[in-house]
Design a protein around this motif. Structure first.
Motif, PDB file in Angstrom:
ATOM      1  N   TRP A  86       0.839  -1.210   0.012  1.00  0.00           N
ATOM      2  CA  TRP A  86      -0.007  -0.056   0.142  1.00  0.00           C
ATOM      3  C   TRP A  86       0.868   1.345  -0.035  1.00  0.00           C
ATOM      4  O   TRP A  86       1.807   1.504   0.799  1.00  0.00           O
ATOM      5  N   ASN A  87       0.608   2.137  -0.970  1.00  0.00           N
ATOM      6  CA  ASN A  87       0.913   3.616  -1.017  1.00  0.00           C
ATOM      7  C   ASN A  87      -0.099   4.455  -1.687  1.00  0.00           C
ATOM      8  O   ASN A  87       0.234   4.539  -3.023  1.00  0.00           O
ATOM      9  N   VAL A  88      -1.004   4.740  -0.972  1.00  0.00           N
ATOM     10  CA  VAL A  88      -2.114   5.399  -1.576  1.00  0.00           C
ATOM     11  C   VAL A  88      -2.985   4.513  -2.371  1.00  0.00           C
ATOM     12  O   VAL A  88      -4.163   4.163  -2.298  1.00  0.00           O
ATOM     13  N   THR A  89      -2.056   3.920  -3.552  1.00  0.00           N
ATOM     14  CA  THR A  89      -2.807   2.855  -4.268  1.00  0.00           C
ATOM     15  C   THR A  89      -2.418   1.537  -3.905  1.00  0.00           C
ATOM     16  O   THR A  89      -1.479   1.547  -2.962  1.00  0.00           O
ATOM     17  N   THR A  90      -2.878   0.620  -4.199  1.00  0.00           N
ATOM     18  CA  THR A  90      -2.759  -0.780  -3.904  1.00  0.00           C
ATOM     19  C   THR A  90      -2.230  -1.949  -5.012  1.00  0.00           C
ATOM     20  O   THR A  90      -3.045  -1.758  -5.958  1.00  0.00           O
ATOM     21  N   THR A  91      -1.395  -2.887  -4.765  1.00  0.00           N
ATOM     22  CA  THR A  91      -1.054  -3.892  -5.844  1.00  0.00           C
ATOM     23  C   THR A  91      -0.627  -5.177  -5.067  1.00  0.00           C
ATOM     24  O   THR A  91      -0.212  -5.023  -3.743  1.00  0.00           O
ATOM     25  N   ASN A  92      -0.812  -6.253  -5.796  1.00  0.00           N
ATOM     26  CA  ASN A  92      -0.250  -7.573  -5.204  1.00  0.00           C
ATOM     27  C   ASN A  92       1.093  -7.520  -4.787  1.00  0.00           C
ATOM     28  O   ASN A  92       1.941  -6.903  -5.518  1.00  0.00           O
ATOM     29  N   TYR A  93       1.397  -8.299  -3.723  1.00  0.00           N
ATOM     30  CA  TYR A  93       2.855  -8.204  -3.253  1.00  0.00           C
ATOM     31  C   TYR A  93       2.894  -9.206  -2.146  1.00  0.00           C
ATOM     32  O   TYR A  93       2.021  -9.278  -1.166  1.00  0.00           O
ATOM     33  N   GLY A  94       4.025  -9.993  -2.091  1.00  0.00           N
ATOM     34  CA  GLY A  94       4.316 -10.956  -1.168  1.00  0.00           C
ATOM     35  C   GLY A  94       3.451 -12.202  -1.029  1.00  0.00           C
ATOM     36  O   GLY A  94       2.810 -12.575  -1.808  1.00  0.00           O
ATOM     37  N   LYS A  95       3.488 -12.795   0.232  1.00  0.00           N
ATOM     38  CA  LYS A  95       2.893 -13.665   0.694  1.00  0.00           C
ATOM     39  C   LYS A  95       1.837 -13.636   1.652  1.00  0.00           C
ATOM     40  O   LYS A  95       2.079 -12.665   2.488  1.00  0.00           O
ATOM     41  N   SER A  96       0.909 -14.580   1.917  1.00  0.00           N
ATOM     42  CA  SER A  96       0.065 -14.316   3.191  1.00  0.00           C
ATOM     43  C   SER A  96       0.748 -14.695   4.382  1.00  0.00           C
ATOM     44  O   SER A  96       1.594 -15.753   4.274  1.00  0.00           O
ATOM     45  N   TRP A  97       0.456 -14.210   5.447  1.00  0.00           N
ATOM     46  CA  TRP A  97       1.217 -14.360   6.643  1.00  0.00           C
ATOM     47  C   TRP A  97       0.262 -15.025   7.803  1.00  0.00           C
ATOM     48  O   TRP A  97      -0.955 -15.060   7.457  1.00  0.00           O
ATOM     49  N   ALA A  98       0.947 -15.752   8.582  1.00  0.00           N
ATOM     50  CA  ALA A  98      -0.029 -16.669   9.675  1.00  0.00           C
ATOM     51  C   ALA A  98       0.547 -15.798  10.885  1.00  0.00           C
ATOM     52  O   ALA A  98       1.667 -15.439  11.298  1.00  0.00           O
ATOM     53  N   ALA A  99      -0.199 -16.339  12.072  1.00  0.00           N
ATOM     54  CA  ALA A  99       0.149 -16.366  13.195  1.00  0.00           C
ATOM     55  C   ALA A  99       1.581 -17.072  13.629  1.00  0.00           C
ATOM     56  O   ALA A  99       1.464 -17.973  13.228  1.00  0.00           O
ATOM     57  N   GLY A 100       2.510 -16.304  14.191  1.00  0.00           N
ATOM     58  CA  GLY A 100       3.653 -16.902  14.342  1.00  0.00           C
ATOM     59  C   GLY A 100       4.779 -16.684  13.469  1.00  0.00           C
ATOM     60  O   GLY A 100       5.896 -17.225  13.662  1.00  0.00           O
ATOM     61  N   ASP A 101       4.391 -15.930  12.270  1.00  0.00           N
ATOM     62  CA  ASP A 101       5.401 -15.379  11.373  1.00  0.00           C
ATOM     63  C   ASP A 101       6.142 -14.229  12.160  1.00  0.00           C
ATOM     64  O   ASP A 101       5.757 -13.387  12.696  1.00  0.00           O
ATOM     65  N   ILE A 102       7.332 -13.878  11.349  1.00  0.00           N
ATOM     66  CA  ILE A 102       8.056 -12.735  11.662  1.00  0.00           C
ATOM     67  C   ILE A 102       8.390 -12.012  10.043  1.00  0.00           C
ATOM     68  O   ILE A 102       8.841 -12.478   9.175  1.00  0.00           O
ATOM     69  N   VAL A 103       7.887 -10.635  10.307  1.00  0.00           N
ATOM     70  CA  VAL A 103       7.964  -9.783   9.144  1.00  0.00           C
ATOM     71  C   VAL A 103       9.116  -9.004   9.457  1.00  0.00           C
ATOM     72  O   VAL A 103       9.161  -8.372  10.272  1.00  0.00           O
TER      73      VAL A 103
END
Length: 1308
Positions: A182-199
């Motif tokens: 996200w930066n004002v507009t949005t595009t697909n990026y990355g993977k889905s996260w789950a509880a227990g993940d570290i970003v």
């Protein structure tokens, strides 16, 4: 400071070498040269101080050691002028979340200002430090996987409840929930996260880029050419929705996934790190060096075999090290980076934890040589680091990370003093130790290594007509069999690896439940028990505050491990005490529920509020349980309740800034103390004991102490001589024999409560994965069939179908591996046995409580709830991988549960409407399945008859719909055309039951089970209605009343629906209205079926006019049947038009179910009865003014040609040959012929009646009754129906004392 650990009498502040007079008594005394060699060996001088040769070095003794050590440690200290400070940051050196001005919305922020939970629609917060130059990184530990936007923002960004990080020009965010940037507009990026993940969030202010990593794997550059230059600096920031939670690591702890070239936003404590590592090196040298006083030389030994033996030289050397090392071990970064790594290294060799005694020795050393506050803080930080590491470690095939951290946790908790400190102050207060018992489910199968562990996937490929999996494996092909077996082997491999983790978790709980470690104060079990009760209170009392609750997925794992640990201790006790019962026979004695020794908070009892029960049942408590309630103490308790309510109200009112830790109660989830006021036993202040040993003397009162949970001792729980502890007040019905240790009984009670709080809900939630596998498998099979049928001339369609096939297959590969994990951790055979054991515990507990008579009212409602829900879970959630039939003693358990449901659904001791409804729903579900229905038939006859009597109570003033449903299910399969599983027009639809509560979902599913009528229970019903004439009359009168209401409501609603559909403007009928309309129709059909059952089983109720109400009931029945027939069968009528609309929600509304039910009643009274009964029935039916012969003709499709259009398809029973037998059709034709003839004769013989002779109420029948004393007149039907509900005259309101037959005088 007092001496501690290892039996060594040395204080940290007073060390000395033994004097000459001590020498003969003490071993390990060394001469000056050997001591110097030893100290130089332990603390070698660096090359800066000249040659290290033994010839030239200065003699070193304990007097010089302090200065020598100080000099060694100061060598690597950085300069004080701060030249090492890296440029590019602004703000405090300790980076935290800005809880004073850098937030928007409502948030809970943790004590350390690093954890945050959203508490409003979309809250935002930033850090206190920003970066304007260089390359920086921080980590975010994802605690919940919901809607969050994590990244960077400038000071100019203004957020609100709708716009957060990434929604404004100078803010950039990654959203793993929606997998977008996200930066004002949005595009697909990355993977889905789950509880227990570290970003990991990285910003490069030299190149102008922002990048994100997930669990150390780069997701690629998210943003480039970001705004830079004078006045632009970026703060770490997050926006998160309600209930979502994360924890930040800006560098206060070692980064889990450091990125080369990027620095943490907070500098690591470099100087302290160097010092700690050096001191640890000295300590390792001490542990691996042996002083041989005989040979006067130093020898090397294995560090793992070191023991704290009280050698003065070694202890004084270590004391010097700990003077510097102990203060460093209070800092979280050093504990995690230095101490935890060292301790984990000790266990790396493998083997059981018992084979590594060094950790126990080191903990003895810590308690001996560190101040209490230092060792307390060190242990706290160590456990927090371990828990964080366990929770946020990635899943790998052998679960190596999880096993590694659990082994160290086990080793630490093996140390008695450390265990008791952690239990008392840390494990349930500062952090959620429940996390240690959770095994998280990997969302990303590939990263978890499940592809290697389960290389071959499998899913069902054969389905029956209703879309269910075919369980018959005989039709399996060789390839399918091979795939299935390979998949099962992979599942078994996975299960074995998970069992290793589960075994370690059980070991941890067994350590916490140790009740033999009384050497250093109260045993661990009693500390655990009090903390566990407080944990339950927090989760029971804060149902409306989800930020405080333990997540249900954690609760499931905790419950299973606790069951295993409790049962092992229970059976150990059984082996030692021959009189005790085994865990297989476990139950909770009833006195726990009323003697006030266990706090049940504000949980509902079967008889209502506890304070009310104590007032109304105080005499029963005195006579049955020897417990006396003092009225003054009851009053005191009531006042205490009021005070506590005021305190809780004040505590909940915010008193300051809008958001943060100061103003609002801070949640406990991330790492902070628990919410909630101190427990008080509101229920125990009023309890005293009357000893039964001297019945002739006045009762001697023994006061029961009212203590907060934390203050209870072993004696309060287990009891002592003359004191029964938790089992105070044993009723006479309860056997006088030991059950088990009383503390285990309270834990068992807590386990049942845990299941009720959230475990059952979670078991139902995880079934969705199995449902997804089934749906995708059906879709894949359907697609493959379409590919096989696709014509060769349509390659475009074939290509699309093949794409769909590939997508479905990939999804099934992923889901089948994920399902293997869920089946191993949640739905395994062992977990099923745990839930089954819990079901049996609840059944036995309810049976024992029931034996106490009126005291049964004290039983908490959740025992009945768990009994019903656990049975539902076993039946619905654990299949098809595990079958209930294989459970030991399954049929006996079904029968016991049937007896409980049959007895208590109408038990006057139970007052709560919710629990009564639940019992009724459970019984309704129970009678739908052959196996459980047979269990109902196996209960003693007396109980069966009592159950049927309760079911036949009048429908007024009670929830009758479920009762009616039960009676219908007992009949289904015996009625006219009533052998179907699903209605003809509903065969292709799917029941919408996914979002229903558990018991309602059971009913929804049960409604599609094959008919399984109960002839035995029908016989009981027939006997009751035949013998008890008053009950039969009141029951049938209420059924007819409800049928009249339900059908009238249905007709009114379809009129409104039809009017809305005919309007020219576009109208949407309210879905709720459609649902209510369909419900009224279903109720009408089920009431008609109950009438059919009654007419079939006991026809004399209607046809034997010697019974006082028979004629009236028959007339009312005929009136309602004619009304239904006329409304449903009229040509192109309202019913027809609404059915043809096929509105969603009205799928069940159709001609077949209601007309077949009416036909069944008519056939029974007009064809299958004796001659006199048939004549009476025909006479009444034909005399009803609403009777129309063409309504009967409509059943067989015989209508007048003039009224029927050529295009109109008529209803006809002849069209349903799969549902109606030839014999039944023949009876309908016979009935039609009979009524046709009878109506002709009636028309020919009926003389015209004067209007003056007609009943002034209904104008349908002649006057036939005169009222006493007022002499007003009406027909018998009207006055008899009126007198059922009212004794006043229609006309003058005088009280009617009698009714006499009236016949018109001759000649008048």
């Amino acid at each position: 400071m007092s001496s501690k650990g290892g039996g060594t009498a040395l204080s940290r502040r007073n060390y000395r070498l033994a004097s000459d007079t001590d020498k003969p008594k003490v071993t390990g005394i060394v001469n000056e040269k050997l001591l110097s060699d030893y100290l130089h060996h332990v603390f070698p001088a660096s090359s800066k101080h000249g040659p290290a040769s033994a010839t030239y070095r200065k003699t070193l003794n304990f007097q010089d050691l302090g200065a020598h050590l100080e000099r060694l440690l100061s060598e690597d200290e950085p300069a004080e002028d701060g030249t090492d400070q890296v440029e590019g940051r602004l703000g405090p050196s300790t980076v935290v979340l800005d809880h004073t001005s850098g937030f928007e919305g409502l948030l809970f922020v943790d004590d350390d200002l690093l954890g945050v939970i959203g508490h409003s629609n979309f809250s935002s917060i930033r850090a206190t430090t920003c970066a304007y130059k260089g390359k920086w990184v921080y980590e975010v530990l994802i605690s919940s996987e919901g809607l969050m936007q994590i990244g960077w923002c400038t000071l100019n960004c203004r957020f609100n409840q709708e716009e957060g990080v990434g929604d404004t020009p100078d803010s950039y965010a990654y959203d793993g929930n929606r997998v977008r940037k996200w930066n004002v507009t949005t595009t697909n990026y990355g993977k889905s996260w789950a509880a227990g993940d570290i970003v990991s969030c990285m910003i490069d202010l030299d190149e102008g880029t922002i990048t994100f990593c997930l669990n150390g794997q780069s997701l690629g550059t998210a943003f480039s050419n970001i705004k830079m230059g004078p006045g632009v600096a970026y703060f770490p920031a997050i926006s998160l929705s309600f209930k979502e939670s994360v924890a930040f690591n800006f560098g206060s702890r070692p980064l889990r996934y450091p990125v080369e070239g990027y620095l943490p936003l907070q500098d690591p404590p470099t100087a302290d790190l160097i010092k700690a590592h050096r001191l640890l090196g000295y300590m390792k040298t001490v542990l691996s060096t042996c002083i041989d006083t005989q040979e006067e030389k130093l020898t090397e030994k294995d560090i793992g075999s070191w023991q704290l033996k009280g050698e003065p030289t070694v202890l004084v050397t270590l004391a010097h090290i700990f003077n510097y090392f102990a203060p460093l071990m209070c800092k979280v970064y050093l504990v995690e980076d230095v101490l935890m790594s060292f301790l984990l290294g000790i266990l790396e060799g493998g083997g059981s934890v018992d084979e590594h005694p060094l950790i126990q020795q080191l903990l003895d050393l810590f308690w001996l040589l560190m101040e209490d506050f230092e060792v307390n803080e060190c242990l706290k930080q160590l456990m927090m680091s371990l828990l964080r590491a366990y929770r946020f470690s990635p899943i790998i095939p052998d679960l190596g990370f999880q096993i590694h951290y659990l082994r160290l946790t086990t080793a630490i908790l093996r140390h008695e003093k450390s265990r008791k400190y952690l239990l008392s102050n840390v494990l349930f207060d500062v952090l959620r130790s429940v996390v240690f018992f959770y095994i998280k489910t990997p969302l990303r199968v590939k990263e978890a290594g499940l592809e290697e562990l389960i290389p071959t996937t499998w899913w069902p490929t054969r389905f029956d007509k209703e879309g269910k999996d075919e369980k018959d494996l005989r039709h399996e092909t060789a390839d399918e069999r091979m795939r299935r077996r390979a998949y099962e082997r992979g599942c078994q491999r996975l299960k074995k690896r998970i069992e290793v983790v589960e075994e370690l978790q059980v070991q941890i709980l067994r350590l916490m439940l140790n009740n033999k470690d009384k050497g250093t104060g109260e045993a661990s079990r009693y500390i655990f028990l009090n903390k566990f009760r407080k944990f339950l209170q927090e989760n029971a009392s804060n149902r409306g505050n989800p930020t405080v609750l333990c997540p249900p997925e954690y609760m499931v794992c905790f419950m299973h491990r606790l069951i295993t640990a409790v049962r092992s201790y229970w059976d150990e006790g059984k082996r030692k005490s021959t009189g005790a019962i085994s865990s297989e026979e476990a139950y909770v004695p009833p006195q726990l529920f009323y003697n006030g020794k266990v706090d049940y908070f504000d949980l509902q009892r079967l008889g209502g509020l506890l304070s009310h029960l104590k007032k109304t049942l105080k005499d029963d408590l005195a006579t049955k349980a020897n417990i006396i309630i003092d009225p003054a103490e009851i009053q005191a308790t009531s006042m205490d309740d009021l005070d506590e309510d005021e305190e809780s109200g004040a505590a909940q009112r915010p008193s300051g800034a809008a958001a943060m830790g100061g103003a609002l109660a801070r949640p406990s989830w991330l790492s902070s103390p628990t919410l909630g006021r101190a427990n008080r036993f509101l229920s125990t202040a009023a309890v005293s004991l009357m000893t039964p040993r001297r019945p002739l003397a006045p009762p001697e009162k023994v006061k029961v102490r009212s203590l907060p949970v934390e203050q209870r001792t072993e004696e309060d729980i287990e009891g002592s001589h003359g004191n029964d502890g938790l089992l105070l007040g044993r009723p006479l019905e309860e056997p006088d024999q030991p059950i088990t240790e009383k503390s285990l009984l309270e834990i068992l009670d807590g386990i049942v409560m845990m299941y009720n709080l959230s475990v059952h809900q979670q078991l139902g939630k995880m079934v969705v994965v199995s449902d997804d596998v089934h749906e995708y498998a059906v879709a894949l099979k359907d697609t493959e069939e379409k590919i096989a049928r696709c014509p060769g001339r349509r390659p475009d369609i074939l290509e699309e179908l093949q794409k769909s096939q590939k997508v479905f297959a990939e999804k099934l590969n992923h889901l089948s591996r994920r399902l293997a994990w869920i089946n191993a951790t949640i739905y395994s055979k062992e977990k099923m046995l745990d839930v089954y054991w819990l079901l049996r515990v609840c059944i036995r507990t309810i049976e024992h409580a029931d034996n106490t008579g009126s005291l049964f009212a004290f039983n908490p409602e959740f025992y009945l709830n768990v009994a019903m829900n656990s049975y539902s879970a076993l039946k619905n959630y654990f299949s098809p991988s595990n079958s209930m039939d294989e459970l030991p003693g399954y049929e006996d358990t079904l029968t016991q549960l049937a007896a409980i449901l049959a007895k208590h659904f109408a038990d006057p001791r139970i007052v709560g409407t919710d629990i009564k409804d639940s019992l009724m729903q459970a019984l309704a579900s129970y009678v739908c399945y052959p196996q459980s229905l047979r269990a109902v038939e196996r209960i003693p006859e007396e109980q069966r008859v009592a159950m049927m009597r309760n079911l036949l109570a009048p429908y007024e003033q009670r929830p009758w719909a479920q009762t009616n449903w039960i009676l219908v299910r007992l009949w289904r399969g015996c009625g006219f055309g009533y052998r179907y599983t699903r209605l003809p027009h509903l065969l292709k639809t799917k029941p919408e039951d996914a979002n229903l509560p558990s018991l309602q979902r059971d009913l929804s599913v049960a409604s599609f089970q094959k008919p399984c009528p109960s002839i035995l229970l029908q016989r009981h019903m027939a006997e009751l209605l035949s013998q008890d004439k008053d009950m039969a009359a009141s029951f049938l009168n209420s059924v007819l009343n409800q049928l009249n209401w339900a059908f009238s409501e249905f007709i009114g609603m379809i009129q409104e629906i039809q009017q809305a559909a005919e309007r020219p403007e576009r109208n949407f009928v309210d879905t709720r209205q459609l649902k209510v309309c369909a419900t009224c129709f279903d109720l009408s059909v089920s009431l008609l079926r109950v009438l059919e059952m009654t007419v079939t089983l006991v026809p004399e109720i209607f046809l034997d006019w010697n019974r006082p109400s028979a004629e009236l009931l028959l007339r009312r029945l005929a009136q309602l049947l004619n009304q239904v027939l006329n409304r449903v069968t009229a040509e192109r009528n309202l019913f027809d038009r609404v059915v043809n609309l096929r509105l969603p929600g009205l799928e069940s509304v159709d001609h077949y179910p209601i007309l077949v039910a009416v036909t069944g009643i008519l056939v029974r009274i007009l064809v299958d009865s004796e001659r006199q009964g048939i004549a009476r029935a025909a006479s009444v039916l034909l005399s009803d003014p609403c009777f129309q012969l063409h309504s009967i003709q409509h059943l067989l499709g015989e209508t007048e040609a003039s009224t029927a259009g050529a295009d109109h398809k008529h209803f006809s029973l002849h069209a349903y040959t799969d549902y109606i037998s030839a014999e039944e059709e023949q009876k309908v034709e016979q009935m039609l012929a009979f009524l046709t003839e009878e109506s002709k004769q009636a028309a020919a013989t009926t003389a015209p009646t004067s209007e003056d002779d007609l009943c002034p109420i209904c104008y349908a029948h002649s006057i036939s009754a005169i009222f006493k004393p007022c002499s007003h007149k009406s027909c018998k039907a009207c006055i008899n129906q009126h007198l059922m509900n009212n004794k006043d005259c229609f006309f003058c309101k005088a009280t009617i004392t009698g009714v006499e037959d009236y016949s018109k005088p001759a000649g008048s």
